[in-house]
Scaffold this motif. Structure first.
Motif, PDB file in Angstrom:
ATOM      1  N   ARG A 147      -3.437  -6.811  -5.220  1.00  0.00           N
ATOM      2  CA  ARG A 147      -2.653  -5.573  -5.122  1.00  0.00           C
ATOM      3  C   ARG A 147      -2.135  -5.144  -6.492  1.00  0.00           C
ATOM      4  N   LYS A 190      -5.169   2.026 -10.864  1.00  0.00           N
ATOM      5  CA  LYS A 190      -4.740   3.394 -10.591  1.00  0.00           C
ATOM      6  C   LYS A 190      -3.846   3.950 -11.701  1.00  0.00           C
ATOM      7  N   ASP A 248       0.826  -1.212   0.000  1.00  0.00           N
ATOM      8  CA  ASP A 248       0.000   0.000   0.000  1.00  0.00           C
ATOM      9  C   ASP A 248       0.860   1.262   0.000  1.00  0.00           C
ATOM     10  N   GLU A 249       1.945   1.233   0.772  1.00  0.00           N
ATOM     11  CA  GLU A 249       2.852   2.389   0.812  1.00  0.00           C
ATOM     12  C   GLU A 249       3.529   2.608  -0.536  1.00  0.00           C
ATOM     13  N   ARG A 288      -4.884  -3.550  -8.214  1.00  0.00           N
ATOM     14  CA  ARG A 288      -5.121  -2.221  -7.648  1.00  0.00           C
ATOM     15  C   ARG A 288      -4.177  -1.194  -8.281  1.00  0.00           C
ATOM     16  N   GLU A 315       1.851   6.853  -6.802  1.00  0.00           N
ATOM     17  CA  GLU A 315       0.828   7.864  -7.107  1.00  0.00           C
ATOM     18  C   GLU A 315       1.364   9.270  -6.874  1.00  0.00           C
ATOM     19  N   LEU A 316       2.016   9.484  -5.747  1.00  0.00           N
ATOM     20  CA  LEU A 316       2.518  10.809  -5.393  1.00  0.00           C
ATOM     21  C   LEU A 316       3.645  11.254  -6.320  1.00  0.00           C
ATOM     22  N   ILE A 330       2.403   1.670  -3.524  1.00  0.00           N
ATOM     23  CA  ILE A 330       1.406   2.143  -4.485  1.00  0.00           C
ATOM     24  C   ILE A 330       1.133   3.629  -4.274  1.00  0.00           C
ATOM     25  N   GLN A 331       1.016   4.024  -3.015  1.00  0.00           N
ATOM     26  CA  GLN A 331       0.800   5.446  -2.716  1.00  0.00           C
ATOM     27  C   GLN A 331       2.004   6.280  -3.158  1.00  0.00           C
ATOM     28  N   LYS A 332       3.199   5.744  -2.957  1.00  0.00           N
ATOM     29  CA  LYS A 332       4.422   6.441  -3.366  1.00  0.00           C
ATOM     30  C   LYS A 332       4.441   6.658  -4.874  1.00  0.00           C
TER      31      LYS A 332
END
Length: 355
Positions: free
Chosen positions: A101, A108, A76-77, A104, A83-84, A79-81
């Motif tokens: 995952r 995105k 999750d971290e 996911r 995105e950012l 994937i968020q990284k």
């Protein structure tokens, strides 16, 4: 009076000659491709944290000269990284566990499709995304771990049967937030529809020995200590525990046996760890080379023997421990379906109160 001019002229001449030589030597070095040339590299964001993986990254660098830079964090971290970071991300490869995952990340728009003859040959279709957005590297079975002392394996048959009255207060598993359980329920949706999956989740929740919590290792330890009699866990955790340096881990794993459910119908649920090329990979060619390398016979053998996972490459033999557990019929669903059904699985878990 001493005349210093000749010495000064000689000094200047020496410096001119020295500078010329240095400049010429530097030009020769540059033209030969050494010194100033940047080393080839590939940047990996990985959820996996196993010794086997680092050994393979080192072997890949040794064979290709491509340096592997690793960033480790939870899926999750990472994937968020991604995105950012957006288009400025240095990541070339995302490696994580569970098709859910990977799906996911694909949803995105963080991955790109890859076409590779090598990957198509090494990895069967059910272990890769139909459009080439991700590729399985290993798979693991989600089995029933049972107490050798308190459970007769002849009592066991399927995931569905664990909802029967005889298992009241005897079942252990992780929380609904865990992606492994989400994918198991996603497979139930594929086979039984949403209503059937909800019925199963409700029945299993009613038979739990305690509130869902902990890791797969914790479920095995809870069975060993008598807190429950059966647990739903991934095979490779048991392999790791049986070979752990910690004696308590080995003792706990020794007290359980494994059962492959649903052998008389669709087969045991399986899932993968897998890799994908990120959307903005600055080193795409190297990213593809790395994933191709991880799918070859040599690398798959390392994953199978060190980490007790099943290799996706059909040419690779299972480790001795996996052979000892015996062959089993696996659910033949294309694993992309698990990602497709993930949102519905989360909604069902919430609806039935599986925390």
């Amino acid at each position: 009076m001493i005349n210093f001019a000749p010495l000064s002229n000689q000094y200047m001449l020496k410096n001119i000659i020295k500078s010329t030589l240095i400049a010429s030597f530097g030009a020769i070095l540059f033209s030969c491709g050494t010194g100033n040339e940047k080393q080839e590299e590939v940047n990996v964001y990985t959820h996996r944290h196993y010794e086997a993986d680092q050994k393979l990254f080192d072997l890949f660098s040794e064979k290709t000269g491509i340096k592997v830079n690793v960033v480790s964090a939870s899926a999750d971290e990472l994937i968020q990284k991604l995105e950012l970071e957006g288009a400025n991300s240095p990541a070339d490869v995302l490696i994580t566990v569970d098709a859910g995952r990977l799906h996911r990340a694909e949803e995105k728009d963080l991955l790109q499709s890859v076409s590779s003859e090598t990957l198509s040959l090494n990895i069967p279709p059910k272990f890769r995304d139909p459009e080439g957005f991700w590729f399985g590297l290993t798979y693991r079975a989600r089995i029933i771990a049972y107490s050798k002392e308190r459970v007769n394996p002849e009592e066991l048959s399927s995931y569905e049967a664990l909802t029967e009255p005889q298992w009241k207060g005897r079942v252990l598993t992780r929380s609904s937030e865990n992606i492994y359980n989400q994918s198991l329920l996603a497979s139930m949706i594929a086979h039984h529809g949403k209503e059937g999956a909800e019925k199963w989740a409700t029945g299993l929740l009613e038979n739990m020995a305690r509130s869902p919590k902990g890791s797969d290792r914790d479920q095995v330890k809870a069975v060993a200590s008598g807190e429950g009699d059966v647990a739903i866990v991934n095979t490779y955790y048991i392999g790791i525990m049986l070979n752990d340096a910690n004696e308590e881990e080995r003792k706990a794993a020794d007290k359980i046996s494994i059962f492959f459910p649903n052998q008389s119908d669709r087969g045991t649920h399986i899932n993968i760890s897998g890799a994908a090329v990120t959307k903005y990979a600055p080193n795409k060619a190297n990213a593809v080379k790395l994933i191709e390398f991880l799918s070859n016979v040599e690398a798959q053998g390392v994953l199978a023997n060190i980490n007790f996972e099943y290799p996706v490459n059909p040419k690779v033999e299972f480790s001795d421990l996996l052979k000892n557990w015996g062959s089993f019929k696996a659910d033949d669903l294309n694993l992309s379906v698990l990602g497709d059904n993930n949102n519905d699985a989360v909604i069902i878990f919430d609806k039935v109160g599986w925390k």
